[in-house]
Design an enzyme around this catalytic site. Structure first.
Site, mmCIF file in Angstrom:
data_model
loop_
_atom_site.group_PDB
_atom_site.id
_atom_site.type_symbol
_atom_site.label_atom_id
_atom_site.label_comp_id
_atom_site.label_asym_id
_atom_site.label_seq_id
_atom_site.Cartn_x
_atom_site.Cartn_y
_atom_site.Cartn_z
ATOM 1 N N THR A 107 0.823 -1.212 0.000
ATOM 2 C CA THR A 107 0.000 0.000 0.000
ATOM 3 C C THR A 107 0.854 1.258 0.000
ATOM 4 O O THR A 107 0.413 2.297 -0.504
ATOM 5 C CB THR A 107 -0.988 0.041 1.191
ATOM 6 N N ASP A 108 2.069 1.208 0.532
ATOM 7 C CA ASP A 108 2.958 2.361 0.408
ATOM 8 C C ASP A 108 3.206 2.686 -1.056
ATOM 9 O O ASP A 108 3.149 3.849 -1.479
ATOM 10 C CB ASP A 108 4.292 2.081 1.104
#
Length: 585
Positions: free
Chosen positions: A431-432
């Protein structure tokens, strides 16, 4: 938006990526003058410039190192069971199309743009590729492969939990509350914090044993007492109902603004755009990195002495290669934002910029007087872009906004692992990376809106809104043995999409009596031999990448990966788009 490039058949490996791109482009153009009239031509392919046989979601994961990085924590390459690479590639396609629209609105001839699943997959392993290929100081041996291990813990009442803190004192207090001596807890701190870069978390066994001795409520109390976020991992794969980003226009500028100079022919689409970035870790810096690859001039604001992440190992040429992989090519200005002078200097930079970008905790920009309202008073045409972990979706006091908690709250901890494994976040920073890409697309959307309306604006996104973008089924995926990496005489092979659909044809191609005997049969010959046979049978497949250090030297990746050089002593993905003038009628 509907284009010929967006359509596809059921067997088209890039269909999901195109659907994601179409959704983002519709969100980008909603309400803008001109709408989606005469959109640019954009394409999404499978392998792109990478010379491998298969380019579907799983093949891209296998060939480009995604399965390798994701599987480190459990000891062997493993697929992400939701179409994560397709989501990443869809964002890249939307970025290329939006950048082409922006360039055209600024006076450039129409551009055609394209990307591929393989290029999307490579972008997701940027940091890991840099670390694996960094030129070591003379005499230093390459770092050993880290030991496997997940950070997920199980309580006495069988709750699976993910914990998070960035504070070593909070970490020590949490474990002391659960009966773990400080020295023992301290041995777990480095692997816990390093998991963002290594994708593994080999905790001392005393730590999971301590959690296993306490019920969930006691673990939650320990977390609340010491400021450690505790998230329960459920089996649901449901995505939050969130827009990828939100946008709000600034007040109209008080006076007409002279249009920017038309970029020169052949210049990248964001040439002449200036971005001021004050960001940390991955999400914000990756957004700036992507915008820089599209041609923007990025000025990075760091604290006096430089960002502390510059010292994170491995270090080459005096800088952390993980940090450099996301920040090379940016101009660096040091400013102490805890002082009025530092804040004023940063505001002055923003006053002369097109974009101000940050990923601070919600409300910090207002506390620093660097929020959208304050900066629009200086520069009404500014695009103020902010990203966080959860925005306002989890209430006024959200948990720590980091990748792994976003996976839990975004349903990915269950969606990314097959049904025969307990749900747990991938320790690859999924998700980063996706959050940084979504933030960059929000910036492009803000710039396009400004070009068409003359007004700056505010765009906001989060890790959670990025997690929601990953398509997933309403249930966890069930994998057959042929859906996983298969051992050969000298490595691992992953069947392409067509081969996985036709197990009986695979059996015939490799000389196995039945589909159930394929796995045993593959152990008898090398990966290359089997790939040749499968290609001849119309069942293209790929070798599973298990050594990122060798990727830059592989001729199949020569056009997609830049090798180490004197300036940047590590390998990194090339820009993942092509842009050519569209001369079609």
């Amino acid at each position: 938006m509907s284009t010929a490039e967006e359509t596809g058949t059921r067997t088209d490996p890039a269909r999901t990526a195109r659907a994601v791109a179409g959704r983002l482009l519709r969100h980008t153009l909603a309400g803008l003058p001109g709408g989606d009239a005469d959109p640019p031509r954009w394409t999404v392919g499978g392998t792109g410039p990478v010379g491998v046989d298969a380019g579907d979601e799983r093949a891209a994961q296998a060939a480009c190192g995604v399965m390798h990085v994701h599987g480190r924590a459990t000891g062997a390459p493993a697929p992400l069971t939701a179409p994560y690479v397709s989501a990443v590639t869809g964002v890249l396609a939307a970025q290329g199309a939006t950048a082409a629209l922006l360039a055209r609105d600024r006076g450039r001839p129409p551009l055609r743009t394209g990307t591929s699943l393989a290029q999307g997959a490579l972008l997701t392993v940027t940091q890991y590729l840099a670390a694996a290929t960094a030129t070591a100081p003379d005499g230093d041996a390459p770092p050993p492969e880290p030991a496997p291990g997940l950070a997920t813990l199980v309580t006495a009442d069988a709750a699976r939990v993910e914990i998070e803190t960035l504070d070593p004192l909070a970490w020590a207090g949490f474990w002391r509350r659960l009966g773990v001596p400080s020295r023992t807890a301290g041995r777990g701190w480095l692997p816990f914090q390093s998991r963002f870069g290594t994708a593994v978390c080999p905790l001392p066994p005393e730590l999971p044993a301590a959690v296993l001795a306490h019920p969930l409520e006691a673990v939650r109390r320990a977390g609340a007492e010491h400021g450690v976020s505790v998230a329960v991992i459920g089996p649901a794969t449901t995505a939050p109902a969130l827009a990828p980003w939100t946008a709000e226009p600034a007040a109209p500028a008080p006076a007409p603004h002279l249009p920017p100079a038309v970029p020169a022919p052949g210049a990248p689409p964001l040439a002449g755009v200036r971005i001021v970035e004050s960001a940390r870790r991955v999400q914000g810096p990756l957004a700036g990195h992507v915008l820089r690859m599209l041609g923007a001039d990025v000025v990075r604001v760091e604290p006096p002495g430089g960002d502390p992440q510059r010292a994170l190992p491995p270090v080459a040429a005096g800088c952390s290669v993980r940090f450099s992989a996301l920040n090379h090519g940016k101009t660096v200005v040091e400013a102490d934002l805890t002082t009025p002078a530092g804040r004023a200097a940063t505001a002055e930079l923003a006053a002369g910029a097109d974009v101000f970008l940050h990923n601070w905790a919600p409300g910090k920009d207002r506390a620093l007087a660097l929020d959208a309202d304050a900066l629009h008073a200086l520069n009404p045409r500014l695009v103020h872009a902010s990203a966080s972990g959860f925005g306002t979706a989890l209430g006024p006091v959200p948990p720590l906004g980091t990748d792994y908690l976003a996976q839990v709250h975004g349903g990915l901890a269950a969606a990314l692992r097959p049904a025969d494994e307990p749900p747990a976040p991938s320790l690859m920073t999924v998700t980063d990376v996706l959050g940084g890409l979504v933030l960059a697309q929000a910036v492009l959307a803000g710039l396009l809106a400004r070009e068409r309306t003359g007004r700056g604006g505010r765009v906001t996104s989060s890790l959670l809104s990025a997690a929601a973008l990953v398509p997933r089924a309403g249930h966890r995926a069930v994998l057959t043995p042929l859906d996983r990496p298969l051992p050969t005489a000298d490595g691992l092979l992953h069947l392409g999409a067509e081969a996985r659909r036709r197990p009986d044809a695979v059996a015939r191609a490799v000389g196995a009596p039945t589909a159930d005997a394929v796995a045993d049969r593959l152990r008898s010959r090398t990966t290359r031999e089997w790939l040749t046979r499968l290609r001849a049978a119309g069942l293209p497949s790929v070798a599973v990448r298990t050594d990122l250090a060798a990727l830059a030297a592989d001729p199949a990746f020569a056009r997609a990966v830049l090798p180490p050089d004197a300036h940047l002593p590590y390998a990194r993905p090339a820009a993942p788009w092509t842009f050519t003038e569209d001369t079609s009628p």
